[in-house]
Structure formats: structure tokens, C-alpha cells
Design a protein around this motif. Structure first.
Motif, PDB file in Angstrom:
ATOM      1  N   ILE A 217       0.862  -1.180   0.000  1.00 22.22           N
ATOM      2  CA  ILE A 217       0.000   0.000   0.000  1.00 22.22           C
ATOM      3  C   ILE A 217       0.895   1.226   0.000  1.00 22.22           C
ATOM      4  O   ILE A 217       1.811   1.333   0.805  1.00 22.22           O
ATOM      5  CB  ILE A 217      -0.917   0.032   1.234  1.00 22.22           C
ATOM      6  N   LYS A 218       0.604   2.150  -0.926  1.00 18.95           N
ATOM      7  CA  LYS A 218       1.316   3.421  -0.966  1.00 18.95           C
ATOM      8  C   LYS A 218       0.346   4.524  -0.542  1.00 18.95           C
ATOM      9  O   LYS A 218      -0.831   4.505  -0.896  1.00 18.95           O
ATOM     10  CB  LYS A 218       1.845   3.707  -2.370  1.00 18.95           C
ATOM     11  N   THR A 219       0.880   5.492   0.206  1.00 15.52           N
ATOM     12  CA  THR A 219       0.089   6.623   0.688  1.00 15.52           C
ATOM     13  C   THR A 219       0.485   7.875  -0.079  1.00 15.52           C
ATOM     14  O   THR A 219       1.670   8.130  -0.283  1.00 15.52           O
ATOM     15  CB  THR A 219       0.341   6.840   2.187  1.00 15.52           C
ATOM     16  N   TYR A 220      -0.513   8.650  -0.476  1.00 17.01           N
ATOM     17  CA  TYR A 220      -0.301   9.890  -1.224  1.00 17.01           C
ATOM     18  C   TYR A 220      -1.010  11.023  -0.483  1.00 17.01           C
ATOM     19  O   TYR A 220      -2.169  10.880  -0.101  1.00 17.01           O
ATOM     20  CB  TYR A 220      -0.865   9.779  -2.640  1.00 17.01           C
ATOM     21  N   THR A 221      -0.323  12.135  -0.302  1.00 16.11           N
ATOM     22  CA  THR A 221      -0.919  13.256   0.437  1.00 16.11           C
ATOM     23  C   THR A 221      -0.982  14.547  -0.373  1.00 16.11           C
ATOM     24  O   THR A 221      -1.378  15.575   0.158  1.00 16.11           O
ATOM     25  CB  THR A 221      -0.133  13.514   1.736  1.00 16.11           C
ATOM     26  N   ASN A 222      -0.615  14.496  -1.631  1.00 20.58           N
ATOM     27  CA  ASN A 222      -0.651  15.694  -2.486  1.00 20.58           C
ATOM     28  C   ASN A 222      -1.620  15.506  -3.635  1.00 20.58           C
ATOM     29  O   ASN A 222      -1.234  15.498  -4.795  1.00 20.58           O
ATOM     30  CB  ASN A 222       0.753  16.021  -3.021  1.00 20.58           C
TER      31      ASN A 222
ATOM     32  N   VAL B  15     -22.255   9.338 -10.697  1.00 19.44           N
ATOM     33  CA  VAL B  15     -21.987  10.649 -11.281  1.00 19.44           C
ATOM     34  C   VAL B  15     -21.261  11.506 -10.235  1.00 19.44           C
ATOM     35  O   VAL B  15     -21.470  11.350  -9.042  1.00 19.44           O
ATOM     36  CB  VAL B  15     -23.313  11.327 -11.699  1.00 19.44           C
ATOM     37  N   ASP B  16     -20.438  12.420 -10.686  1.00 23.46           N
ATOM     38  CA  ASP B  16     -19.716  13.334  -9.789  1.00 23.46           C
ATOM     39  C   ASP B  16     -18.822  12.588  -8.796  1.00 23.46           C
ATOM     40  O   ASP B  16     -18.838  12.865  -7.600  1.00 23.46           O
ATOM     41  CB  ASP B  16     -20.693  14.243  -9.033  1.00 23.46           C
ATOM     42  N   GLU B  17     -18.042  11.660  -9.297  1.00 23.85           N
ATOM     43  CA  GLU B  17     -17.167  10.858  -8.452  1.00 23.85           C
ATOM     44  C   GLU B  17     -16.035  11.669  -7.834  1.00 23.85           C
ATOM     45  O   GLU B  17     -15.656  11.455  -6.699  1.00 23.85           O
ATOM     46  CB  GLU B  17     -16.590   9.690  -9.256  1.00 23.85           C
ATOM     47  N   PHE B  18     -15.507  12.607  -8.559  1.00 26.66           N
ATOM     48  CA  PHE B  18     -14.341  13.360  -8.084  1.00 26.66           C
ATOM     49  C   PHE B  18     -14.777  14.720  -7.543  1.00 26.66           C
ATOM     50  O   PHE B  18     -15.611  15.381  -8.138  1.00 26.66           O
ATOM     51  CB  PHE B  18     -13.321  13.497  -9.214  1.00 26.66           C
ATOM     52  N   ASP B  19     -14.224  15.094  -6.389  1.00 28.27           N
ATOM     53  CA  ASP B  19     -14.627  16.350  -5.760  1.00 28.27           C
ATOM     54  C   ASP B  19     -13.421  17.050  -5.140  1.00 28.27           C
ATOM     55  O   ASP B  19     -12.297  16.563  -5.225  1.00 28.27           O
ATOM     56  CB  ASP B  19     -15.722  16.105  -4.722  1.00 28.27           C
ATOM     57  N   ASP B  20     -13.673  18.182  -4.501  1.00 30.22           N
ATOM     58  CA  ASP B  20     -12.572  18.969  -3.936  1.00 30.22           C
ATOM     59  C   ASP B  20     -11.903  18.288  -2.740  1.00 30.22           C
ATOM     60  O   ASP B  20     -10.779  18.631  -2.371  1.00 30.22           O
ATOM     61  CB  ASP B  20     -13.042  20.377  -3.563  1.00 30.22           C
ATOM     62  N   VAL B  21     -12.561  17.327  -2.135  1.00 35.94           N
ATOM     63  CA  VAL B  21     -11.958  16.582  -1.032  1.00 35.94           C
ATOM     64  C   VAL B  21     -10.706  15.850  -1.518  1.00 35.94           C
ATOM     65  O   VAL B  21      -9.745  15.672  -0.768  1.00 35.94           O
ATOM     66  CB  VAL B  21     -12.967  15.599  -0.395  1.00 35.94           C
ATOM     67  N   ASP B  22     -10.698  15.459  -2.790  1.00 33.01           N
ATOM     68  CA  ASP B  22      -9.528  14.777  -3.351  1.00 33.01           C
ATOM     69  C   ASP B  22      -8.259  15.611  -3.236  1.00 33.01           C
ATOM     70  O   ASP B  22      -7.156  15.066  -3.181  1.00 33.01           O
ATOM     71  CB  ASP B  22      -9.761  14.419  -4.820  1.00 33.01           C
ATOM     72  N   ASP B  23      -8.405  16.919  -3.158  1.00 34.99           N
ATOM     73  CA  ASP B  23      -7.240  17.798  -3.080  1.00 34.99           C
ATOM     74  C   ASP B  23      -6.515  17.713  -1.735  1.00 34.99           C
ATOM     75  O   ASP B  23      -5.307  17.906  -1.672  1.00 34.99           O
ATOM     76  CB  ASP B  23      -7.642  19.252  -3.335  1.00 34.99           C
ATOM     77  N   TYR B  24      -7.252  17.437  -0.656  1.00 31.46           N
ATOM     78  CA  TYR B  24      -6.616  17.438   0.668  1.00 31.46           C
ATOM     79  C   TYR B  24      -6.692  16.101   1.417  1.00 31.46           C
ATOM     80  O   TYR B  24      -6.082  15.956   2.469  1.00 31.46           O
ATOM     81  CB  TYR B  24      -7.169  18.568   1.541  1.00 31.46           C
ATOM     82  N   ALA B  25      -7.415  15.145   0.888  1.00 33.04           N
ATOM     83  CA  ALA B  25      -7.499  13.831   1.537  1.00 33.04           C
ATOM     84  C   ALA B  25      -6.198  13.059   1.358  1.00 33.04           C
ATOM     85  O   ALA B  25      -5.451  13.281   0.401  1.00 33.04           O
ATOM     86  CB  ALA B  25      -8.652  13.031   0.940  1.00 33.04           C
ATOM     87  N   ALA B  26      -5.937  12.152   2.285  1.00 28.63           N
ATOM     88  CA  ALA B  26      -4.850  11.185   2.103  1.00 28.63           C
ATOM     89  C   ALA B  26      -5.425  10.060   1.248  1.00 28.63           C
ATOM     90  O   ALA B  26      -6.560   9.614   1.457  1.00 28.63           O
ATOM     91  CB  ALA B  26      -4.396  10.638   3.444  1.00 28.63           C
ATOM     92  N   HIS B  27      -4.669   9.634   0.262  1.00 31.27           N
ATOM     93  CA  HIS B  27      -5.108   8.574  -0.637  1.00 31.27           C
ATOM     94  C   HIS B  27      -4.211   7.359  -0.452  1.00 31.27           C
ATOM     95  O   HIS B  27      -2.992   7.496  -0.287  1.00 31.27           O
ATOM     96  CB  HIS B  27      -5.050   9.047  -2.093  1.00 31.27           C
ATOM     97  N   PHE B  28      -4.823   6.197  -0.496  1.00 30.77           N
ATOM     98  CA  PHE B  28      -4.102   4.941  -0.325  1.00 30.77           C
ATOM     99  C   PHE B  28      -4.365   4.069  -1.543  1.00 30.77           C
ATOM    100  O   PHE B  28      -5.520   3.902  -1.946  1.00 30.77           O
ATOM    101  CB  PHE B  28      -4.582   4.224   0.940  1.00 30.77           C
ATOM    102  N   VAL B  29      -3.302   3.537  -2.124  1.00 24.37           N
ATOM    103  CA  VAL B  29      -3.442   2.674  -3.292  1.00 24.37           C
ATOM    104  C   VAL B  29      -2.795   1.333  -2.973  1.00 24.37           C
ATOM    105  O   VAL B  29      -1.645   1.272  -2.523  1.00 24.37           O
ATOM    106  CB  VAL B  29      -2.806   3.296  -4.553  1.00 24.37           C
TER     107      VAL B  29
END
Length: 74
Positions: free
Chosen positions: A3-8, A29-43
Motif C-alpha cells: 500500500i502506498k500513501t499519497y498526500t498531495n 456521477v460526480d465521483e471526483f470532488d474537492d476533497v480529493d485535493d486534501y485527503a490522504a489517498h491509499f493505493v
């Protein structure tokens, strides 16, 4: 698996998985939002292949942490 973590911002791998699972398969519909800009993402990766993702963030208004947009490719 790793798992990789992304914060940017939302990484391309997470965008691909969410597009495939939520938009293409589930017709969301509308899957992507402004929360994506500041959330931590895990892949989640199987070798070099991205196979799953999630995001987490703190909501100041609700004073609560949220985990969401959890998706795994077929």
C-alpha cells in the motif's frame, strides 16, 4: 501486496480505479470532488499493478474523520 500513501492530491492510479469501479461499472456521477485535493489517498498494489484504493480525511465542520471511496478492481 503493498500500500502506498499519497498526500498531495489524488494519484492517477486511484483516479483510474475509481473511474473504473464507480463511474464505468456503477454509473456513479460526480465521483471526483474537492476533497480529493486534501485527503490522504491509499493505493493497493499487486506487484506493479494498482488494484484498490481508498481515501481518508478530517472534516472540520463535523469534527470527524472519514474513510471513503474504497474500491477494488474485479
Amino acid at each position: 501486496m503493498t500500500i502506498k500513501t499519497y498526500t498531495n492530491g489524488c494519484p492517477d492510479e486511484a483516479m483510474y480505479i475509481r473511474q473504473t469501479v464507480f463511474v464505468d461499472e456503477q454509473k456513479f456521477v460526480d465521483e471526483f470532488d474537492d476533497v480529493d485535493d486534501y485527503a490522504a489517498h491509499f493505493v493497493l498494489f499487486d506487484g506493479d499493478n494498482p488494484v484498490g484504493c481508498a481515501r481518508a480525511f478530517f472534516d472540520e465542520k463535523e469534527k470527524a474523520h472519514h474513510i471513503g471511496r474504497v474500491a477494488i478492481l474485479k
